[in-house]
Design a protein around this motif. Sequence first.
Motif, PDB file in Angstrom:
ATOM      1  N   GLY A 119       7.337  35.249 -12.064  1.00 34.75           N
ATOM      2  CA  GLY A 119       6.381  35.607 -11.010  1.00 34.75           C
ATOM      3  C   GLY A 119       5.557  34.429 -10.521  1.00 34.75           C
ATOM      4  N   MET A 120       6.003  33.193 -10.826  1.00 34.29           N
ATOM      5  CA  MET A 120       5.206  32.015 -10.457  1.00 34.29           C
ATOM      6  C   MET A 120       5.127  31.806  -8.942  1.00 34.29           C
ATOM      7  SD  MET A 120       3.912  30.941 -13.214  1.00 34.29           S
ATOM      8  CE  MET A 120       3.195  29.373 -12.750  1.00 34.29           C
ATOM      9  N   GLY A 121       6.069  32.374  -8.199  1.00 34.97           N
ATOM     10  CA  GLY A 121       6.059  32.246  -6.740  1.00 34.97           C
ATOM     11  C   GLY A 121       4.808  32.864  -6.124  1.00 34.97           C
ATOM     12  N   GLN A 122       4.125  33.703  -6.906  1.00 35.86           N
ATOM     13  CA  GLN A 122       2.901  34.319  -6.385  1.00 35.86           C
ATOM     14  C   GLN A 122       1.696  33.992  -7.260  1.00 35.86           C
ATOM     15  OE1 GLN A 122       3.452  38.433  -5.530  1.00 35.86           O
ATOM     16  NE2 GLN A 122       5.077  38.036  -4.072  1.00 35.86           N
TER      17      GLN A 122
ATOM     18  N   VAL B  56      14.907  26.285 -17.288  1.00 38.78           N
ATOM     19  CA  VAL B  56      13.675  25.521 -17.102  1.00 38.78           C
ATOM     20  C   VAL B  56      12.514  26.474 -16.805  1.00 38.78           C
ATOM     21  CG1 VAL B  56      14.700  23.307 -16.455  1.00 38.78           C
ATOM     22  CG2 VAL B  56      14.288  25.013 -14.674  1.00 38.78           C
ATOM     23  N   GLY B  57      11.381  26.159 -17.400  1.00 42.78           N
ATOM     24  CA  GLY B  57      10.200  27.030 -17.278  1.00 42.78           C
ATOM     25  C   GLY B  57      10.226  28.164 -18.292  1.00 42.78           C
ATOM     26  N   MET B  58      11.413  28.504 -18.778  1.00 45.30           N
ATOM     27  CA  MET B  58      11.592  29.724 -19.576  1.00 45.30           C
ATOM     28  C   MET B  58      11.695  29.459 -21.072  1.00 45.30           C
ATOM     29  SD  MET B  58      12.094  32.022 -17.243  1.00 45.30           S
ATOM     30  CE  MET B  58      12.930  33.310 -18.125  1.00 45.30           C
ATOM     31  N   TYR B  59      12.323  28.352 -21.439  1.00 48.73           N
ATOM     32  CA  TYR B  59      12.585  28.055 -22.850  1.00 48.73           C
ATOM     33  C   TYR B  59      11.947  26.710 -23.191  1.00 48.73           C
ATOM     34  CZ  TYR B  59      15.935  31.813 -22.234  1.00 48.73           C
ATOM     35  OH  TYR B  59      16.501  33.023 -21.948  1.00 48.73           O
TER      36      TYR B  59
ATOM     37  N   PHE C 248      10.169  28.418 -11.721  1.00 46.77           N
ATOM     38  CA  PHE C 248       9.012  27.732 -11.131  1.00 46.77           C
ATOM     39  C   PHE C 248       8.574  28.384  -9.813  1.00 46.77           C
ATOM     40  CE2 PHE C 248      10.782  24.040 -13.702  1.00 46.77           C
ATOM     41  CZ  PHE C 248       9.863  24.214 -14.738  1.00 46.77           C
ATOM     42  N   GLY C 249       9.400  29.275  -9.278  1.00 43.50           N
ATOM     43  CA  GLY C 249       8.976  30.144  -8.184  1.00 43.50           C
ATOM     44  C   GLY C 249       8.910  29.518  -6.803  1.00 43.50           C
ATOM     45  N   VAL C 250       9.486  28.316  -6.609  1.00 45.34           N
ATOM     46  CA  VAL C 250       9.331  27.693  -5.283  1.00 45.34           C
ATOM     47  C   VAL C 250      10.739  27.453  -4.692  1.00 45.34           C
ATOM     48  CG1 VAL C 250       8.046  25.931  -3.996  1.00 45.34           C
ATOM     49  CG2 VAL C 250       7.196  26.668  -6.196  1.00 45.34           C
TER      50      VAL C 250
ATOM     51  N   ARG D  14       4.968  21.307  -8.476  1.00 43.88           N
ATOM     52  CA  ARG D  14       4.328  20.500  -9.526  1.00 43.88           C
ATOM     53  C   ARG D  14       3.236  21.313 -10.224  1.00 43.88           C
ATOM     54  NH1 ARG D  14       0.001  16.775  -9.225  1.00 43.88           N
ATOM     55  NH2 ARG D  14       0.052  16.970  -6.963  1.00 43.88           N
ATOM     56  N   THR D  15       2.523  22.107  -9.446  1.00 42.30           N
ATOM     57  CA  THR D  15       1.466  22.947 -10.021  1.00 42.30           C
ATOM     58  C   THR D  15       2.068  23.992 -10.963  1.00 42.30           C
ATOM     59  OG1 THR D  15       0.208  22.618  -8.010  1.00 42.30           O
ATOM     60  CG2 THR D  15      -0.467  24.461  -9.399  1.00 42.30           C
ATOM     61  N   SER D  16       3.187  24.560 -10.536  1.00 41.38           N
ATOM     62  CA  SER D  16       3.854  25.579 -11.343  1.00 41.38           C
ATOM     63  C   SER D  16       4.365  24.979 -12.656  1.00 41.38           C
ATOM     64  CB  SER D  16       5.019  26.139 -10.504  1.00 41.38           C
ATOM     65  OG  SER D  16       5.667  27.152 -11.180  1.00 41.38           O
ATOM     66  N   ILE D  17       4.994  23.811 -12.567  1.00 46.42           N
ATOM     67  CA  ILE D  17       5.520  23.138 -13.770  1.00 46.42           C
ATOM     68  C   ILE D  17       4.376  22.801 -14.718  1.00 46.42           C
ATOM     69  CG2 ILE D  17       6.655  21.032 -14.621  1.00 46.42           C
ATOM     70  CD1 ILE D  17       8.087  21.002 -11.798  1.00 46.42           C
TER      71      ILE D  17
END
Length: 404
Positions: A57-60, A218-221, A249-251, A288-291
């Motif tokens: 849900g990082m896209g939001q 990526v982002g998950m594990y 990462f949602g982007v 970058r913010t999401s990561i």
Amino acid sequence: MDFDSLFNAQLDTLKDEGNYRIFAELERKVGAFPKAKSHDADCPDEVTVWCSNDYLGMGQHPKVVKAMQDAVAACGCGAGGTRNISGTNHQHKLLEAELADLHGKESALLFTSGYVSNWAALSTLGSRLPDAVILSDELNHASMIEGIRHARCQKMIWKHNDPEDLDRKLASLPSNATKIVAFESVYSMDGDICPMQEIVEVAEKHGAMTYLDEVHAVGMYGPRGGGLSEQLGLQDRITLIEGTLGKAFGVVGGYVTGSEALCDFIRSFASGFIFTTALPPAVASAARTSIAHLKTSDVERARQKQQVAKLRMRLDQLGIPHLDNPSHIIPVMIKDPVKCRQLADILMQDYGIYVQPINYPTVPKGTERLRFTPGPLHSDEDIEHLVMALTTLWKQCAIAHAVA
Ligand code: PMP
């Protein structure tokens, strides 16, 4: 010449086979995910999305949304050119540094999508390195296959997730060949995971380079979201790690990471990097913010794991067959393209549950499925609603017949 009749003949074949793709027209709304407005006349106005690759849900996420808004306000919309001709923004360089750090590598290189990064990197490595041979897992993604095809070097396909077969194939090659072992960490359709340690050991034994697609990991594990290679402590032993900014990462966007020389090589020779407009700076800032967020926050991953386990448990209790795998992807096997589409249609129209049917050529014929990706924002009620709908439909003989 009636060109349309040529197009339609092939489209009709797809339709007859049940493999014609129909896209759900959705409107995602900030703060509402996984609910979305549906624009399809036959469906409820609001549906619950069960097949998104915005896994966390990082896209939001408010921080990510704000980063994009701020960067648009500061930099405008487009990058203004290719990376070579005026399009390298400060935001791209910041993001590349963030990605290199995420994977413990010297350098990273951005692309407009994960597809393009695989295609561009593999085609460049395979076509430019002396006596290159690419050894590709048989279930590798279409973007890797296209890159390998385009490389026009020798290729070998090894049995899926089978280090012994890889070992035999590597042993059959001359010692002067530049061997490139291409594989994925999490395979998105079956949700299975590669035996990374064994693959790396076999590759090292034969002096082969390793090319790892971590798009679904990526982002998950890993403790900082660096993927399965981070989780297993193998980042240093993989030559090139490829990933996407468009899933956890949602982007949107793709990248490769590796040594300074490797990234410079791809930067300098890959047409899929050189001759295309760079990602918008605002996209780079949001990514970058999401990561950065997922490097330090485990909240999203922990809650997602909980919801995945809950859905699996309920499917087991209710006797709904699904592939057993150690990942976050839950494939419910239907094994018939027409039934798969019918089931997805009923779920959407009668229950407001959106899951895209996965048919050939995405998966082999006879293995059609519904692929569920529970996320941290799916509530327990959403899970209960889904399993109750599936149970009801399972009891209807049309579906039971398809699954038997
Ligand atoms: N690799 C794999 C394994 C994928 O599943 C996908 C897309 N589904 C890609 C690469 C391409 O990534 P992107 O969506 O960022 O183009």
